[in-house]
Design an enzyme around this catalytic site. Structure first.
Site, PDB file in Angstrom:
ATOM      1  N   LYS A   1      -0.105  -8.179  12.597  1.00 43.31           N
ATOM      2  CA  LYS A   1      -1.127  -7.268  12.061  1.00 43.31           C
ATOM      3  C   LYS A   1      -2.454  -7.643  12.703  1.00 43.31           C
ATOM      4  O   LYS A   1      -2.919  -8.775  12.577  1.00 43.31           O
ATOM      5  CB  LYS A   1      -1.207  -7.377  10.530  1.00 43.31           C
ATOM      6  CG  LYS A   1      -2.168  -6.337   9.937  1.00 43.31           C
ATOM      7  CD  LYS A   1      -2.133  -6.279   8.418  1.00 43.31           C
ATOM      8  CE  LYS A   1      -3.043  -5.141   7.945  1.00 43.31           C
ATOM      9  NZ  LYS A   1      -3.083  -4.981   6.497  1.00 43.31           N
TER      10      LYS A   1
ATOM     11  N   TYR B   1      -8.006   0.759  -4.157  1.00 37.70           N
ATOM     12  CA  TYR B   1      -6.699   1.164  -4.666  1.00 37.70           C
ATOM     13  C   TYR B   1      -5.931  -0.066  -5.106  1.00 37.70           C
ATOM     14  O   TYR B   1      -6.328  -1.201  -4.812  1.00 37.70           O
ATOM     15  CB  TYR B   1      -5.898   1.929  -3.595  1.00 37.70           C
ATOM     16  CG  TYR B   1      -5.471   1.058  -2.452  1.00 37.70           C
ATOM     17  CD1 TYR B   1      -6.321   0.807  -1.386  1.00 37.70           C
ATOM     18  CD2 TYR B   1      -4.214   0.456  -2.440  1.00 37.70           C
ATOM     19  CE1 TYR B   1      -5.951  -0.029  -0.345  1.00 37.70           C
ATOM     20  CE2 TYR B   1      -3.832  -0.376  -1.405  1.00 37.70           C
ATOM     21  CZ  TYR B   1      -4.704  -0.607  -0.363  1.00 37.70           C
ATOM     22  OH  TYR B   1      -4.342  -1.437   0.653  1.00 37.70           O
TER      23      TYR B   1
ATOM     24  N   GLU C   1      -3.442 -29.749  27.231  1.00 42.93           N
ATOM     25  CA  GLU C   1      -4.591 -30.619  26.973  1.00 42.93           C
ATOM     26  C   GLU C   1      -4.233 -31.739  25.998  1.00 42.93           C
ATOM     27  O   GLU C   1      -4.893 -32.757  25.937  1.00 42.93           O
ATOM     28  CB  GLU C   1      -5.749 -29.797  26.392  1.00 42.93           C
ATOM     29  CG  GLU C   1      -6.619 -29.137  27.456  1.00 42.93           C
ATOM     30  CD  GLU C   1      -7.876 -28.554  26.846  1.00 42.93           C
ATOM     31  OE1 GLU C   1      -8.882 -29.275  26.761  1.00 42.93           O
ATOM     32  OE2 GLU C   1      -7.840 -27.378  26.436  1.00 42.93           O
TER      33      GLU C   1
ATOM     34  N   THR D   1       0.821  -1.209   0.000  1.00 43.55           N
ATOM     35  CA  THR D   1       0.000   0.000   0.000  1.00 43.55           C
ATOM     36  C   THR D   1       0.857   1.261   0.000  1.00 43.55           C
ATOM     37  O   THR D   1       0.467   2.286  -0.544  1.00 43.55           O
ATOM     38  CB  THR D   1      -0.917  -0.008   1.242  1.00 43.55           C
ATOM     39  OG1 THR D   1      -1.746  -1.148   1.134  1.00 43.55           O
ATOM     40  CG2 THR D   1      -1.788   1.219   1.321  1.00 43.55           C
TER      41      THR D   1
ATOM     42  N   THR E   1       1.574  -4.418   4.324  1.00 42.39           N
ATOM     43  CA  THR E   1       1.449  -4.789   5.743  1.00 42.39           C
ATOM     44  C   THR E   1       0.827  -6.168   5.950  1.00 42.39           C
ATOM     45  O   THR E   1       0.975  -6.751   7.027  1.00 42.39           O
ATOM     46  CB  THR E   1       0.616  -3.741   6.512  1.00 42.39           C
ATOM     47  OG1 THR E   1      -0.660  -3.615   5.875  1.00 42.39           O
ATOM     48  CG2 THR E   1       1.311  -2.407   6.557  1.00 42.39           C
ATOM     49  N   ASP E   2       0.125  -6.702   4.929  1.00 42.62           N
ATOM     50  CA  ASP E   2      -0.598  -7.969   5.129  1.00 42.62           C
ATOM     51  C   ASP E   2       0.312  -9.112   5.587  1.00 42.62           C
ATOM     52  O   ASP E   2      -0.046  -9.880   6.484  1.00 42.62           O
ATOM     53  CB  ASP E   2      -1.302  -8.398   3.824  1.00 42.62           C
ATOM     54  CG  ASP E   2      -2.514  -7.533   3.513  1.00 42.62           C
ATOM     55  OD1 ASP E   2      -2.879  -6.681   4.349  1.00 42.62           O
ATOM     56  OD2 ASP E   2      -3.114  -7.720   2.431  1.00 42.62           O
TER      57      ASP E   2
HETATM   58  N1  DGL Z   1      -2.775  -5.876   0.231  1.00 36.60           N
HETATM   59  C1  DGL Z   1      -1.959  -5.153   0.996  1.00 36.60           C
HETATM   60  C2  DGL Z   1      -0.497  -5.451   1.063  1.00 36.60           C
HETATM   61  O1  DGL Z   1       0.223  -5.118   0.153  1.00 36.60           O
HETATM   62  C3  DGL Z   1      -2.418  -3.922   1.534  1.00 36.60           C
HETATM   63  C4  DGL Z   1      -2.048  -3.694   2.938  1.00 36.60           C
HETATM   64  C5  DGL Z   1      -0.876  -2.743   3.074  1.00 36.60           C
HETATM   65  O2  DGL Z   1       0.087  -2.720   2.355  1.00 36.60           O
HETATM   66  O3  DGL Z   1      -0.975  -2.010   4.014  1.00 36.60           O
HETATM   67  O4  DGL Z   1      -0.068  -6.025   2.010  1.00 36.60           O
END
Ligand code: DGL
Length: 353
Positions: free
Chosen positions: A189, A50, A310, A37, A116-117
């Site tokens: 995340k 986007y 467990e 992103t 971020t994913d």
């Molecule tokens: N699909 C995402 C990625 O590239 C968007 C999330 C991001 O980059 O913040 O991981």
């Protein structure tokens, strides 16, 4: 007149020399870009939609002109993808590039732009295979570059400030976002869209970075980088490891299918303390008997999965993921399987890393 000319020329030469020595005094940081992103563009700034990985590394650097006061930056595009498409192949390419770059005497650190994913997975992978004490700082953003109040430029500025900070050395791979610094092993995340998506639920943040002012709070809790036994040198393929998500009513079919398809390791994203239904546990037991290494982790998002609570790991010959969430347990299991397929030895690695 001639004397004046000489004086002017001498003054110009002095300024050029001063500028040159100033530039060479600045730390040298290489920005390796992978997309996400932070490099994303909207078709309209009024819409949430986007496309990740639209802008190139040069555009990202240009968006933060003040960054050149911190360091001399050079950029390199590794891939330009949304990090949902990150894969083992890119990890190997990226890790080898980071190692080669950090070997250079004229490089002081690396900043990696990334979605971020899956940032936490890439960060943890690099944390285990980078062979240098020099800073490696990953950075992303939650809003695309074209958004009102895009967070990418400030995050990139902070990431470079962290990468040039003397205390960043030897802390393993760090992640910077939303004015916070996190350790690769701890970060997760936890929110789909909010700026404060990254948390380190078990052991807390590494520190904070606000407008380039960096403060470290913590040291990494486990072995990493130069103390890690893992390496990507000469490695072209990682062993196949899949994750099975547990829920009420989970049957055995997907586990049996993964084994039939040739997986070498299985990570259970278990309920609670790494638990699952009787049919799923029976299938996992059968997988172990066929030589598949089974690691029990938890889908809860925090806490430890320890041995023999467990589930009798001693009897089942399974491995407890300890503090690692399922996606990071998969990373460690892939690397561990390149060394051994003994559940006992792999358990030892889950306690160390
Ligand atoms: N699909 C995402 C990625 O590239 C968007 C999330 C991001 O980059 O913040 O991981």
């Amino acid at each position: 007149m001639k004397g004046q000319m000489v004086l002017v020329l001498a003054a110009i030469a002095a300024v050029i020399l001063a500028l040159a020595s100033d530039a060479s005094a600045r730390p040298k940081i290489v920005v390796l870009a992978t997309g996400g992103t932070i490099a994303g563009a909207q078709t309209s700034t009024k819409e949430v939609g986007y496309k990740s990985g639209t802008f190139k590394v040069e555009d990202l650097i240009k968006a933060v002109p003040q960054i050149t006061e911190l360091a001399d930056l050079t950029g390199e595009q590794i891939v330009n993808i949304g990090s949902q498409n990150m894969n083992n192949e890119v990890w190997l390419k990226l890790a080898k590039r980071v190692n080669a770059t950090l070997k250079r005497d004229d490089v002081d650190g690396v900043v990696i732009t990334h979605g971020t994913d899956t940032m936490e997975e890439t960060a943890y992978f690099l944390n285990l295979v980078v062979k240098s004490d020099k800073p490696v700082v990953m950075v992303g953003s939650m809003r695309p570059a074209t958004a009102t109040s895009a967070d990418g430029p400030a995050n990139l500025y902070n990431a470079v400030a962290v990468a040039i900070h003397p205390e960043a050395r030897g802390r393993g791979v760090l992640v910077v976002l939303n004015d916070e610094i996190h350790f690769a092993r701890e970060i997760e995340k936890q929110n789909t869209t909010q700026l404060d998506t990254f948390k380190s639920p078990n052991r807390g943040r590494a520190g904070v970075a606000n407008t380039g002012a960096v403060h470290f709070f913590n040291k990494p809790a486990a072995l990493h980088t130069t103390a890690s036994e893992f390496s990507v040198e000469g490695v072209d393929v990682l062993p196949r490891v899949e994750i099975i998500y547990s829920y009420a009513n989970l049957g055995r079919d997907f586990i049996d299918c993964a084994v039939e398809k040739g997986t070498k390791g299985l990570v259970l994203a278990g309920v609670g303390d790494g638990n699952s239904t009787d049919p799923a546990l029976a299938a996992l037991g059968d997988a172990v008997k066929k030589g598949v290494v089974v690691v029990r982790s938890s889908r809860t998002g925090s806490g430890l999965v320890v041995r023999n609570v467990e589930i009798d790991d001693d009897k089942m010959d399974t491995v407890a993921a300890m503090e690692l969430n399922p996606q990071k347990a998969r990373v460690l299991l892939m690397l561990a399987l390149m060394k051994t397929s003994s559940p006992k030895e792999i358990q030892d690695k889950f306690s160390k890393y």
